[in-house]
Design a protein around this motif. Structure first.
Motif, mmCIF file in Angstrom:
data_model
loop_
_atom_site.group_PDB
_atom_site.id
_atom_site.type_symbol
_atom_site.label_atom_id
_atom_site.label_comp_id
_atom_site.label_asym_id
_atom_site.label_seq_id
_atom_site.Cartn_x
_atom_site.Cartn_y
_atom_site.Cartn_z
ATOM 1 N N GLN B 18 0.818 -1.208 0.000
ATOM 2 C CA GLN B 18 0.000 0.000 0.000
ATOM 3 C C GLN B 18 0.854 1.261 0.000
ATOM 4 O OE1 GLN B 18 -0.367 -2.678 1.852
ATOM 5 N NE2 GLN B 18 -2.512 -3.279 2.020
ATOM 6 N N ARG B 19 1.843 1.278 0.851
ATOM 7 C CA ARG B 19 2.700 2.473 0.917
ATOM 8 C C ARG B 19 3.424 2.698 -0.395
ATOM 9 N NH1 ARG B 19 4.903 1.617 6.923
ATOM 10 N NH2 ARG B 19 3.205 2.695 7.989
ATOM 11 N N LEU B 20 3.939 1.599 -0.953
ATOM 12 C CA LEU B 20 4.655 1.751 -2.218
ATOM 13 C C LEU B 20 3.701 2.228 -3.309
ATOM 14 C CD1 LEU B 20 6.947 -1.387 -1.944
ATOM 15 C CD2 LEU B 20 7.642 1.004 -1.747
ATOM 16 N N ALA B 21 2.488 1.696 -3.275
ATOM 17 C CA ALA B 21 1.496 2.111 -4.277
ATOM 18 C C ALA B 21 1.165 3.593 -4.130
ATOM 19 C CB ALA B 21 0.233 1.277 -4.133
ATOM 20 N N ILE B 22 1.047 4.034 -2.898
ATOM 21 C CA ILE B 22 0.746 5.441 -2.650
ATOM 22 C C ILE B 22 1.874 6.324 -3.169
ATOM 23 C CG2 ILE B 22 0.483 7.176 -0.835
ATOM 24 C CD1 ILE B 22 -0.959 4.974 0.835
ATOM 25 N N LEU B 23 3.088 5.950 -2.828
ATOM 26 C CA LEU B 23 4.234 6.760 -3.258
ATOM 27 C C LEU B 23 4.381 6.744 -4.779
ATOM 28 C CD1 LEU B 23 6.706 5.783 -0.407
ATOM 29 C CD2 LEU B 23 5.778 8.060 -0.864
ATOM 30 N N ASP B 24 4.215 5.569 -5.376
ATOM 31 C CA ASP B 24 4.301 5.488 -6.839
ATOM 32 C C ASP B 24 3.256 6.374 -7.498
ATOM 33 O OD1 ASP B 24 6.477 3.870 -7.132
ATOM 34 O OD2 ASP B 24 5.335 2.002 -7.237
ATOM 35 N N TYR B 54 -5.326 7.963 4.247
ATOM 36 C CA TYR B 54 -5.110 9.152 5.083
ATOM 37 C C TYR B 54 -4.016 8.898 6.116
ATOM 38 C CZ TYR B 54 -9.087 12.025 3.574
ATOM 39 O OH TYR B 54 -9.942 12.820 2.867
ATOM 40 N N ARG B 55 -4.084 7.747 6.746
ATOM 41 C CA ARG B 55 -3.120 7.430 7.783
ATOM 42 C C ARG B 55 -1.701 7.463 7.215
ATOM 43 N NH1 ARG B 55 -3.384 2.288 8.665
ATOM 44 N NH2 ARG B 55 -5.630 2.321 9.008
ATOM 45 N N ASN B 56 -1.524 6.807 6.078
ATOM 46 C CA ASN B 56 -0.192 6.752 5.492
ATOM 47 C C ASN B 56 0.289 8.116 5.023
ATOM 48 O OD1 ASN B 56 1.003 4.155 5.606
ATOM 49 N ND2 ASN B 56 -0.731 3.420 4.416
ATOM 50 N N ILE B 57 -0.596 8.846 4.417
ATOM 51 C CA ILE B 57 -0.175 10.165 3.962
ATOM 52 C C ILE B 57 0.314 10.995 5.139
ATOM 53 C CG2 ILE B 57 -1.088 12.370 3.143
ATOM 54 C CD1 ILE B 57 -2.545 10.879 1.006
ATOM 55 N N ASN B 58 -0.430 10.965 6.234
ATOM 56 C CA ASN B 58 -0.008 11.746 7.382
ATOM 57 C C ASN B 58 1.307 11.237 7.970
ATOM 58 O OD1 ASN B 58 -2.055 13.604 7.213
ATOM 59 N ND2 ASN B 58 -3.470 12.352 8.419
ATOM 60 N N ILE B 61 4.073 12.332 5.687
ATOM 61 C CA ILE B 61 4.338 13.756 5.838
ATOM 62 C C ILE B 61 5.175 13.996 7.095
ATOM 63 C CG2 ILE B 61 3.294 15.976 6.438
ATOM 64 C CD1 ILE B 61 1.003 15.241 4.511
ATOM 65 N N SER B 62 4.844 13.297 8.162
ATOM 66 C CA SER B 62 5.576 13.570 9.402
ATOM 67 C C SER B 62 7.023 13.092 9.302
ATOM 68 C CB SER B 62 4.852 12.974 10.611
ATOM 69 O OG SER B 62 4.950 11.579 10.581
ATOM 70 N N PHE B 63 7.282 12.160 8.383
ATOM 71 C CA PHE B 63 8.667 11.751 8.148
ATOM 72 C C PHE B 63 9.298 12.535 6.990
ATOM 73 C CE2 PHE B 63 7.520 8.071 10.726
ATOM 74 C CZ PHE B 63 8.652 7.945 11.505
ATOM 75 N N HIS B 64 8.613 13.560 6.545
ATOM 76 C CA HIS B 64 9.128 14.432 5.485
ATOM 77 C C HIS B 64 9.373 13.708 4.172
ATOM 78 C CE1 HIS B 64 9.497 17.588 8.447
ATOM 79 N NE2 HIS B 64 10.098 16.727 9.223
ATOM 80 N N ILE B 65 8.634 12.638 3.938
ATOM 81 C CA ILE B 65 8.755 11.932 2.660
ATOM 82 C C ILE B 65 7.753 12.545 1.681
ATOM 83 C CG2 ILE B 65 8.409 9.690 1.541
ATOM 84 C CD1 ILE B 65 9.299 8.459 4.291
ATOM 85 N N LEU B 66 6.621 12.922 2.193
ATOM 86 C CA LEU B 66 5.640 13.657 1.394
ATOM 87 C C LEU B 66 5.514 15.072 1.954
ATOM 88 C CD1 LEU B 66 2.637 11.185 1.030
ATOM 89 C CD2 LEU B 66 4.439 11.691 -0.627
ATOM 90 N N GLU B 67 4.925 15.942 1.161
ATOM 91 C CA GLU B 67 4.532 17.230 1.718
ATOM 92 C C GLU B 67 3.188 17.669 1.146
ATOM 93 O OE1 GLU B 67 7.206 20.513 0.867
ATOM 94 O OE2 GLU B 67 7.748 19.602 -1.040
ATOM 95 N N GLU B 68 2.486 18.455 1.907
ATOM 96 C CA GLU B 68 1.192 18.940 1.464
ATOM 97 C C GLU B 68 1.394 20.191 0.635
ATOM 98 O OE1 GLU B 68 -1.199 19.507 5.054
ATOM 99 O OE2 GLU B 68 0.525 20.513 5.947
ATOM 100 N N VAL B 69 0.546 20.344 -0.354
ATOM 101 C CA VAL B 69 0.563 21.535 -1.186
ATOM 102 C C VAL B 69 -0.810 22.158 -1.068
ATOM 103 C CG1 VAL B 69 0.917 22.433 -3.490
ATOM 104 C CG2 VAL B 69 2.060 20.330 -2.806
#
Lengths: 136, 136
Positions: B18-24, B54-58, B61-69
DNA sequence: ATAAATAGGATAGTTAATATCTTATTAAGT
DNA sequence: ACTTAATAAGATATTAACTATCCTATTTAT
């Protein structure tokens, strides 16, 4: 106190007590989120409904009287639309500071490099404000 | 395809499908809002739940791998955190363009004028992109 | 003072996001 | 490879944010 009457009139919006209260409150806070705003207005206008608040804010935004301020990691805020400025968001105290700074050179660089025709810009800087920095 | 495995490992996060799918998916879109993202992932992982998304995105984000725009007048979007850049938002076609531009001079002006210690900045410019402008 | 236009308030209804709990998966050690 | 402890997924319920509708009240121009 009623300088907003003219602003409303200029957009053919009626000067209701609620609208003036909303504008006064936002003006007083500078930037404010919906709940803080609601709580503060309810003091004076106990009948104010959240629907009215949201409705008015959206109307006022569409007439460019208000504008939304979306900051990372924060609830959406609202402010009176004024001279373009940038926002400094302190990660220590959470305060948002307005700053008036010349952005033209940057805008021109962007415009000429990308061919993008800029109508307005939105700039936020995260960091630590002077006061908090000195406290450390 | 699995370059994100290392990224996750570096933060001690398990490399779930799931995480890999989200990031991809986010990587593929560049910027994407939650619903577009969800719809696209459900194609491949029909069991994916919105709570997981939602859980993964948050978490990411807290690990600075994603960011919100957060763009004015738009739903919140997400992107892979990369080299700092600015966003050009076209009011015609709605596209968001990334642009890498030197912002140091501006940051230094702000910093020296205000005493604010900047850790990062977020810049959006609204206007009309080259393509749309030429069409008019 | 009247009347048409517009706005407010109450309520219900969406949509967005989060919390909780149980089952499943991952990854490290054997 | 197998086992197990740690963590994550999925389902569901719940909370929070926002919007639409409808009826009443207020505003403003005459």
């Amino acid at each position: 106190m009623d300088r907003f009457k003219d602003v409303l009139k200029a957009s053919n919006l009626k000067s209701t007590h609620q609208r003036l209260a909303i504008l006064d409150a936002i003006d007083h806070f500078g930037h404010v989120d919906i709940d803080t705003l609601y709580d503060s207005i309810v003091q004076k206008y106990p009948t104010m409904s959240k629907a009215t608040l949201y409705r008015n804010i959206n109307d006022l935004i569409s007439f460019h009287i208000l504008e939304e301020v979306k900051l990372p990691q924060q609830k959406q805020q609202y402010e009176i639309k004024k001279v373009p400025h940038i926002h400094l968001l302190c990660s220590e105290c959470g305060n948002v500071e307005d700053m008036f700074v010349e952005t033209k050179p940057l805008l021109e660089t962007v415009s000429s490099q990308s061919g993008f025709h800029i109508s307005n810009s939105f700039i936020v800087m995260n960091g630590i404000c002077k006061t908090c920095y000195l406290k450390q």
